[in-house]
Design a protein around this motif. Sequence first.
Motif: not given
Length: 311
Positions: A144-149
Motif C-alpha cells: 500500500d505504501l509503495a503505491l502511495a509513493l
Amino acid sequence: MATTENVIEAGGLRRSYTGGFEAVSGITFSVARGELFALLGTNGAGKTSTVELLEGLAAPSGGTVRVLGHDPYRERAAVRPRTGVMLQEGGFPSDLTVSEAVRMWAGCTSGARPPAEAIELVDLGHRSGIRVKQLSGGERRRLDLALALLGRPEVLFLDEPTTGLDVEGRQDTWRLVRELRDGGTTDLLTTHHMEEAEALADRLAIMHRGRIVATGTPEEVSASRPARIRFMLPEGVPAGRLPLRLHAASEGRRVEIRTHRLQQCLGELLGWAAESEVELEGLDARSATLEEAFLDIARSGRSEEERAGAR
C-alpha cells in the motif's frame, strides 16, 4: 520544517450526512510544508470524514479546505497528481504479483517513479514475484505504501500505515516516513497507536465527536495532563503524614500523587521520606504519556456528554 508555508488549510470545516448527523463540526487547523501532522481520535471522532475532505473525495458541508492552495474536491485535477494516499485497505487483485500490481498502478500515475524503485523503498524487492494473495498482512501494508509513493507526492496521506506490521516492519516504516518528511514531503497521519504519533508527529490534533479538543506538539499535549508519582508506604505510616502540599490519593498502603510540578513534588517527597526515615517501596515517577493524555481527554469528553444528557 523547511518553511512556514501552509500546504493544508482547513477553516471552520464541516461535514454532514443524510439524516442530519454532523461528523465534522467546524474544525480549523493547518499543516506546514515538510511537517508531519497526526490526526488522532476515538472511533467515530470524525477523523476519516475529515481526511476524505482533505483528499477531495467529498465536498464539505461548510467551511473551507485547501491543499497545495487548491480546493481538493473542485480542483481535483490540480491536486491529485501531487498527493499520495495510503488507505487502510488497498484492495489489489489477489492474483497479480507485487511487481504486476505496482506496474499497473504506475500506468495510472503521472510522473511515476520506476516500479522497482518503489518496491525497494518498502523492502519488498525479494517478494516482487509473489502473488498479492500470498503476502502477509504486514507485507500488504508495505505494498500500500509503495503505491502511495509512486508519484513522488508532495503531500502524503497515511491512514493507519503500520497496521499488521511486526516491530521491525514498524520501525522500518517509521524510518522511511521520517526520510520522506526530511526530504520535504508533507505528511498527514491517522493512527490509533499513540507510540507512533509520539515517534513521528511534529504536531497533532485530537478529535472527539467531530471537534478538535487538543492540539500542539506531542510533548505539549502530554504536558497538559498531570504527571504521577506512585509508591507504597510502610505498614503503620498513614498517608496523612505526607506534606499537605502533595495532595496524595491513597488506598491502603498505595499512594498516588498527580501534579503539574513533577520535579518540585518529587523533591519534596524525597526530602520528607529522608527526614522521616520512611522507605518508599516501588517508587515510580513519570510525566504523562501521550496515550494517557489521549485517554484522559476521551474520558473527559464522555463525562461532559453524560452530564449534558442528564440535564
